[in-house]
Design a protein around this motif. Structure first.
Motif, PDB file in Angstrom:
ATOM      1  N   PHE A  22       0.830  -1.205   0.000  1.00 46.01           N
ATOM      2  CA  PHE A  22       0.000   0.000   0.000  1.00 46.01           C
ATOM      3  C   PHE A  22       0.865   1.255   0.000  1.00 46.01           C
ATOM      4  CE2 PHE A  22      -2.654   3.044   2.647  1.00 46.01           C
ATOM      5  CZ  PHE A  22      -3.406   3.478   1.569  1.00 46.01           C
ATOM      6  N   MET A  23       1.935   1.259   0.799  1.00 48.30           N
ATOM      7  CA  MET A  23       2.832   2.409   0.832  1.00 48.30           C
ATOM      8  C   MET A  23       3.542   2.581  -0.514  1.00 48.30           C
ATOM      9  SD  MET A  23       2.472   3.982   3.604  1.00 48.30           S
ATOM     10  CE  MET A  23       3.782   5.119   3.220  1.00 48.30           C
ATOM     11  N   ALA A  24       3.906   1.457  -1.132  1.00 43.49           N
ATOM     12  CA  ALA A  24       4.556   1.525  -2.444  1.00 43.49           C
ATOM     13  C   ALA A  24       3.606   2.101  -3.487  1.00 43.49           C
ATOM     14  CB  ALA A  24       5.033   0.142  -2.862  1.00 43.49           C
ATOM     15  N   VAL A  25       2.333   1.706  -3.411  1.00 41.16           N
ATOM     16  CA  VAL A  25       1.317   2.234  -4.337  1.00 41.16           C
ATOM     17  C   VAL A  25       1.182   3.746  -4.160  1.00 41.16           C
ATOM     18  CG1 VAL A  25      -1.157   2.253  -4.857  1.00 41.16           C
ATOM     19  CG2 VAL A  25       0.020   0.088  -4.574  1.00 41.16           C
ATOM     20  N   LEU A  26       1.119   4.197  -2.900  1.00 44.32           N
ATOM     21  CA  LEU A  26       1.008   5.631  -2.628  1.00 44.32           C
ATOM     22  C   LEU A  26       2.227   6.381  -3.157  1.00 44.32           C
ATOM     23  CD1 LEU A  26      -0.434   5.929   1.011  1.00 44.32           C
ATOM     24  CD2 LEU A  26      -1.609   6.357  -1.148  1.00 44.32           C
ATOM     25  N   LEU A  27       3.422   5.821  -2.915  1.00 44.06           N
ATOM     26  CA  LEU A  27       4.656   6.472  -3.357  1.00 44.06           C
ATOM     27  C   LEU A  27       4.680   6.590  -4.874  1.00 44.06           C
ATOM     28  CD1 LEU A  27       7.381   7.652  -2.500  1.00 44.06           C
ATOM     29  CD2 LEU A  27       8.343   5.354  -2.609  1.00 44.06           C
ATOM     30  N   PHE A  28       4.314   5.501  -5.561  1.00 41.71           N
ATOM     31  CA  PHE A  28       4.276   5.536  -7.026  1.00 41.71           C
ATOM     32  C   PHE A  28       3.259   6.561  -7.521  1.00 41.71           C
ATOM     33  CE2 PHE A  28       2.402   4.018 -11.034  1.00 41.71           C
ATOM     34  CZ  PHE A  28       3.534   4.041 -11.841  1.00 41.71           C
ATOM     35  N   MET A  29       2.106   6.613  -6.847  1.00 40.13           N
ATOM     36  CA  MET A  29       1.036   7.516  -7.261  1.00 40.13           C
ATOM     37  C   MET A  29       1.491   8.974  -7.180  1.00 40.13           C
ATOM     38  SD  MET A  29      -2.907   7.513  -5.898  1.00 40.13           S
ATOM     39  CE  MET A  29      -2.673   8.185  -4.259  1.00 40.13           C
ATOM     40  N   PHE A  30       2.094   9.364  -6.064  1.00 38.38           N
ATOM     41  CA  PHE A  30       2.476  10.768  -5.897  1.00 38.38           C
ATOM     42  C   PHE A  30       3.723  11.120  -6.689  1.00 38.38           C
ATOM     43  CE2 PHE A  30       0.082   9.925  -1.874  1.00 38.38           C
ATOM     44  CZ  PHE A  30      -1.040  10.627  -2.273  1.00 38.38           C
ATOM     45  N   GLN A  31       4.588  10.134  -6.908  1.00 42.79           N
ATOM     46  CA  GLN A  31       5.722  10.368  -7.797  1.00 42.79           C
ATOM     47  C   GLN A  31       5.218  10.637  -9.216  1.00 42.79           C
ATOM     48  OE1 GLN A  31       9.031  10.689  -7.447  1.00 42.79           O
ATOM     49  NE2 GLN A  31       9.058  11.072  -9.639  1.00 42.79           N
ATOM     50  N   SER A  32       4.231   9.876  -9.640  1.00 45.26           N
ATOM     51  CA  SER A  32       3.663  10.040 -10.979  1.00 45.26           C
ATOM     52  C   SER A  32       2.989  11.398 -11.143  1.00 45.26           C
ATOM     53  CB  SER A  32       2.642   8.929 -11.256  1.00 45.26           C
ATOM     54  OG  SER A  32       3.250   7.653 -11.152  1.00 45.26           O
ATOM     55  N   ILE A  33       2.380  11.887 -10.073  1.00 45.31           N
ATOM     56  CA  ILE A  33       1.723  13.193 -10.136  1.00 45.31           C
ATOM     57  C   ILE A  33       2.728  14.268 -10.528  1.00 45.31           C
ATOM     58  CG2 ILE A  33       0.697  15.003  -8.679  1.00 45.31           C
ATOM     59  CD1 ILE A  33      -0.868  12.781  -7.248  1.00 45.31           C
ATOM     60  N   PHE A  34       3.936  14.185  -9.985  1.00 45.82           N
ATOM     61  CA  PHE A  34       4.971  15.156 -10.346  1.00 45.82           C
ATOM     62  C   PHE A  34       5.538  14.886 -11.732  1.00 45.82           C
ATOM     63  CE2 PHE A  34       5.455  16.660  -5.930  1.00 45.82           C
ATOM     64  CZ  PHE A  34       5.667  18.006  -6.187  1.00 45.82           C
ATOM     65  N   ALA A  35       5.905  13.629 -11.975  1.00 51.19           N
ATOM     66  CA  ALA A  35       6.632  13.298 -13.205  1.00 51.19           C
ATOM     67  C   ALA A  35       5.760  13.454 -14.446  1.00 51.19           C
ATOM     68  CB  ALA A  35       7.175  11.872 -13.110  1.00 51.19           C
TER      69      ALA A  35
END
Length: 703
Positions: free
Chosen positions: A287-300
């Protein structure tokens, strides 16, 4: 134009009811509230093959006509009230073809009300994949109603369903599933004499639910209560006897009509996946990995489209300055409206990406697993798993999330959930966070595709969830209630996301954000421009006289002179006076009077902070030097020549917005849900104190 027929969609949760609603109505939908009740009502128009128009009402999902929450109580109220604006001519019961036994319980209850019924047998593709064989014609004959096989996700069978709706008999044809009279014969007879009823089961339901039905007069409700006492009616015992009888009938029907393979009892693929995704340790790591990927994608992923929007606004401002004649109207339009809107609309790509991820997590069934995993943690802080739905939904917006707490039966759990949901980082905070993070956090990769900016944004969202849980734990000891909460939830099977639904969700939610935020921002920007462009007394005249003296006009270039005049006028404007008045309070947080203006205006809505910054620096700045709001804030300097937005100030601001209750809509909806001003008042006070304390601590640690 009045519809020709009114159709209500009824079904268990996770049967694809909302998907079928979308397939029937397309974009012809609107959302409101049921009359007198703060429960969402979705209605839409479906065009039938015979040319008639059908109004489709999407009723809340429920497992039974016996309600466990405010949402579920709406179902029987709508079906039972005769002659109202919502009384259906026909009911479409949505049944999951892979779960017939469970779903048919609700069908038998609705059918016994003797309202015309059609069954939409949904997820036929899933049933075929599981080798479940259903004799549709025999099932239809045994139940006495039309049964239409459909796959709402694949938009299959929708035309057939519309045809059946067109030609559905207006007289109830369904057979009786149980002998209702046998449950309480004398009571049913007496209620039938007192109230006009169309079926014995309708009379029995009045006995169970009369105190919650607004369409009954107080005299009728009191009379039914008297009859219950007269016949020693016990509601729970009657429900138990009824449920047993109904399942006996359902078992008989399914014995003849449904064949399941022997392998159907083997562990499903969904269950095997759940062993990993809901694991007590790995589940949270994933779940934490999903959140990290999600917010990283928002920037990238948003970087390029944001640059295009930013450049577009810079070009538009330059074009308008060249076309419009100089004067107050041009300044209002360019420095007020356009600058204010540019500060927020530039974040549309990030908002759209956030909503896309949320839609994918919901569509695949993973969001339900997060709710399940969080149940144990929620119980330790005085909540239950159902509280996770509003908390996770708070990532999008606190307003609908607070409204969704109606599904929480326990009063204490519901109130605590309402009080902590605004702490969860909503989409309105996203523009504030991303703007401030981009100003002070380097765009530098630390591991693989993850960079510091993505980690910082993830940290803000995780902080919001953790703070909500901690505050809930404290409130567990403050609020007192004897009720015990419980958590019952059905986990849907994993499915591939419907990409058209994801795109539709991105469009609809982003549009709603733009429209709602846009209205507030335009209004605030106009007011703010006026406050920033005019001042009390003759202050502006004195500034003009001051800088018309030779020591300024002969020694300074015109551009620098204009900049000095604009800066001093802003400081002496009504907005400047207002900002300076609160500066002593906010100075310990590292904020100047300009940031103070933004704090005041953003009490209307958090995202207004960015628009205010854009307007303030546009009014103060050089008309010939048109740049984005981010560039304006990056170049902002203190009187000592130091940057205004340092690491300490930026993170202090983020902490303030992480905890502050700066959303008028949330205050209003909390009052509407609690019917008492003390709850939103208490919420406003504790969140403001938390915001100030967190911002003060952060600034002093980082400066």
């Amino acid at each position: 134009m009045k519809p020709d027929i009114r159709v209500a969609l009824v079904g268990n949760p996770n049967t694809g009811k909302s998907t079928l609603f979308n397939a029937l109505t397309g974009l012809n939908q609107k959302v409101g509230n049921f009359p007198g009740v703060t429960v969402d009502k979705k209605t839409g128009i479906a065009q039938l093959p015979d040319g008639r128009r059908a109004e489709i009402i999407d009723l809340p999902g429920t497992y039974s006509l016996y309600p466990k929450s405010k949402d579920e109580s709406i179902v029987f109220s709508v079906l039972a009230e005769k002659g109202s604006a919502l009384t259906p001519d026909l009911i479409v019961i949505i049944i999951d073809a892979t779960n017939l036994k469970r779903n048919l319980l609700l069908y038998t209850q609705v059918a016994d009300l003797k309202i015309p019924v059609v069954i939409a047998l949904n997820m036929m593709d899933m049933a075929a994949k599981a080798n479940i064989s259903i004799d549709i014609d025999l099932l239809s004959r045994r139940l006495g109603v039309p049964v239409v096989p459909v796959s709402a996700r694949k938009v299959e069978g929708i035309d057939d369903l519309k045809k059946v709706i067109s030609f559905a008999n207006k007289h109830a044809m369904q057979v009786d599933s149980i002998d209702v009279h046998a449950i309480a014969p004398a009571l049913i007879a007496d209620i039938s004499n007192e109230v006009e009823v169309e079926s014995p089961y309708y009379a029995l339901q009045l006995a169970h639910q009369h105190e919650y039905l607004n369409f009954l007069t107080p005299a009728q409700s009191d009379k039914i209560e008297e009859l219950e006492k007269k016949h020693s009616f016990h509601s729970q015992k009657a429900q138990a006897a009824e449920t047993i009888a109904r399942y006996n009938y359902i078992n008989d029907v399914l014995y003849d009509t449904v064949q399941t393979p022997e392998t159907a009892h083997e562990e499903s693929v969904s269950n095997k996946i759940d062993h990993i995704l809901t694991h007590r340790v790995f589940g949270f790591v994933i779940f934490m990995a999903v959140l990290l990927f999600m917010f990283q994608s928002i920037f990238a992923w948003s970087e390029y489209p944001m640059s295009l929007i930013e450049d577009g606004f810079v070009w538009a401002e330059g074009l308008l300055r060249g076309v419009l004649p100089a004067g107050p109207l041009a300044d209002l339009l360019i420095d007020g409206v356009v600058a204010g809107l540019s500060g927020v609309l530039v974040f549309i790509p990030q908002i759209a990406i956030l909503f896309a991820f949320i839609s994918i997590l919901e569509d695949t069934g993973y969001m339900s697993r997060v709710t399940f995993m969080m149940d144990k943690i929620m119980r330790k802080v005085g909540l239950n798993g159902k509280s996770v739905v509003p908390l996770i939904g708070g990532f999008a917006c606190a307003v609908p999330s607070i409204m969704s707490t109606r599904t929480i039966e326990n009063w204490k759990d519901r109130m605590i959930t309402i009080m902590v949901t605004p702490l969860v980082a909503c989409s309105a905070r996203l523009p504030v966070y991303t703007l401030l993070i981009a100003l002070v956090v380097p765009n530098k990769n630390v591991w693989w595709i993850f960079n510091l900016q993505g980690l910082a944004l993830t940290g803000m969202y995780v902080l919001s969830l953790v703070s909500a849980v901690i505050v809930a734990f404290v409130m567990k000891f403050i609020l007192k209630a004897r009720e015990r909460g419980y958590f019952i939830m059905e986990l849907p099977v994993y499915r591939m996301p419907r990409w058209n639904n994801v795109l539709f969700s991105m469009y609809e939610r982003s549009k709603a954000f733009v429209v709602q935020a846009g209205k507030v921002i335009i209004a605030v920007s106009i007011i703010l421009w006026v406050l920033s462009s005019y001042g009390p007394g003759n202050r502006f005249e004195n500034i003009k006289k001051k800088y018309s003296q030779p020591q300024y006009t002969q020694k300074l270039p015109q551009a620098d002179l204009d900049r000095l005049i604009s800066s001093e006028k802003l400081e002496n404007s009504y907005a400047g006076v207002l900002g300076h008045s609160i500066e002593p309070v906010i100075k310990p947080l590292g904020y100047d009077w300009k940031i103070g203006i933004a704090l005041i205006t953003s009490f209307a809505a958090r995202e207004v902070f960015v628009g205010t910054m854009a307007t303030i620096y546009s009014v103060e700045g050089d008309a010939d030097n048109i740049t984005s709001v981010q560039d304006k804030m990056r170049s902002a300097k203190t009187p000592e020549g130091k940057p205004v937005f340092t690491l300490a100030v930026a993170f202090s601001l983020m902490m303030f917005y992480a905890f502050a209750m700066q959303c008028a809509s949330t205050v209003a909806v909390v009052y509407r849900e609690t019917k008492n001003w003390r709850w939103p008042a208490a919420q406003l006070v504790y969140m403001t104190l938390l915001a100030y304390g967190a911002a003060l601590l952060t600034y002093n640690l980082l400066k």
